[in-house]
Design an enzyme around this catalytic site. Structure first.
Site, short mmCIF file in Angstrom:
data_model
loop_
_atom_site.label_atom_id
_atom_site.label_comp_id
_atom_site.label_asym_id
_atom_site.label_seq_id
_atom_site.Cartn_x
_atom_site.Cartn_y
_atom_site.Cartn_z
N HIS A 1 0.75 -1.10 0.02
CA HIS A 1 -0.09 -0.09 -0.08
C HIS A 1 0.89 1.24 -0.07
O HIS A 1 0.58 2.08 -0.79
CB HIS A 1 -0.66 0.01 1.24
N SER B 1 -3.45 -7.65 2.79
CA SER B 1 -3.76 -7.85 4.25
C SER B 1 -3.95 -9.11 5.00
O SER B 1 -3.95 -9.17 5.91
CB SER B 1 -4.75 -6.47 4.62
N ARG C 1 -2.23 -6.03 -8.45
CA ARG C 1 -1.20 -6.97 -8.02
C ARG C 1 -1.13 -8.24 -9.13
O ARG C 1 -0.05 -8.28 -9.68
CB ARG C 1 -1.30 -7.53 -6.65
N LYS D 1 -15.91 -6.98 7.28
CA LYS D 1 -14.87 -7.62 8.03
C LYS D 1 -14.75 -7.33 9.23
O LYS D 1 -14.67 -6.09 9.82
CB LYS D 1 -13.56 -7.54 7.09
O1 PNS Z 1 -9.38 -2.91 0.89
P1 PNS Z 1 -10.68 -3.50 0.15
O2 PNS Z 1 -11.52 -3.78 1.48
O3 PNS Z 1 -10.33 -4.25 -0.91
O4 PNS Z 1 -11.32 -2.09 -0.29
C1 PNS Z 1 -12.56 -1.85 -0.68
C2 PNS Z 1 -13.12 -0.65 -1.06
C3 PNS Z 1 -12.98 0.34 0.23
C4 PNS Z 1 -12.26 0.17 -2.24
C5 PNS Z 1 -14.53 -0.89 -1.57
O5 PNS Z 1 -15.29 -1.77 -0.81
C6 PNS Z 1 -15.38 0.70 -1.51
O6 PNS Z 1 -15.17 1.30 -2.48
N1 PNS Z 1 -16.21 0.85 -0.53
C7 PNS Z 1 -17.12 1.74 -0.55
C8 PNS Z 1 -18.61 1.55 -0.78
C9 PNS Z 1 -18.88 1.83 -2.31
O7 PNS Z 1 -18.66 2.81 -2.65
N2 PNS Z 1 -19.11 0.83 -2.94
C10 PNS Z 1 -19.41 0.65 -4.33
C11 PNS Z 1 -18.31 0.39 -5.23
S1 PNS Z 1 -18.70 -0.20 -6.64
#
Ligand code: PNS
Length: 161
Positions: free
Chosen positions: A17, A128, A90, A41
């Site tokens: 990150h 993570s 990745r 989570k």
């Molecule tokens: O580290 P992660 O958990 O893979 O990140 C996921 C994240 C935070 C990028 C994604 O869940 C997100 O953008 N969540 C915010 C809610 C949202 O906008 N959802 C619609 C996305 S299409």
């Protein structure tokens, strides 16, 4: 002024990150690390702790700030005037998930662009969830975490904090 949001759960924030933040900071005027609230989570680090640990890890980079957010990412971006979603890619396994998320975010707000940086090959295997797994089994993850975050993890495992 182009503001890019680097969103994620960052539980924990890894050197992978960090690499994306450092490289993004060299491309965009400002990087906002957006730490997701309300994750389904079970967190390893609480949200506010994650924010302060990432702030500490990124303190040497001037154009980076770290904030928590909840709700839709595109709404949060509107609030802070950001136009770019920055993501790290990745491996092929990330691609499908990231593609559909980028397309959905584009549907939700056509002005938003998602931009990907290919992960540094030193960290392309680091996630993570794998870190949490290794830590919970007593393994050494110091190669994959910023120093301050690794220190907290070790202290916690040893029951000192
Ligand atoms: O580290 P992660 O958990 O893979 O990140 C996921 C994240 C935070 C990028 C994604 O869940 C997100 O953008 N969540 C915010 C809610 C949202 O906008 N959802 C619609 C996305 S299409």
């Amino acid at each position: 002024m182009t503001i890019a949001v680097y969103p994620g759960s960052f539980d924990p924030f890894t050197k992978g990150h960090m690499d994306i933040v450092e490289r993004g900071a060299g491309i965009f005027d400002e990087i906002v690390v957006g730490v997701l609230m309300n994750s389904s989570k079970q967190p390893f680090f609480e949200l506010d702790e994650r924010v302060s640990l990432i702030q500490e890890a990124c303190k040497g980079i001037k154009n980076v700030r770290v904030e928590k957010f909840s709700g839709l990412l595109v709404n949060y971006m509107d609030q802070i005037g950001a136009s770019i979603i920055l993501k790290g890619l990745r491996a092929v396994a990330d691609y499908e998930y990231e593609l559909s998320m980028a397309q959905m975010n584009k549907c939700l707000n056509s002005k938003v662009e998602t931009m990907f940086l290919m992960s540094n090959s030193n960290f392309s295997h680091v996630s993570s969830s794998m870190i949490k797994d290794i830590v919970s089994l007593g393994g050494d993850v110091s190669d994959f975490l910023p120093e301050n975050i690794n220190k907290i993890l070790i202290n916690r495992i040893n029951g000192r904090i």
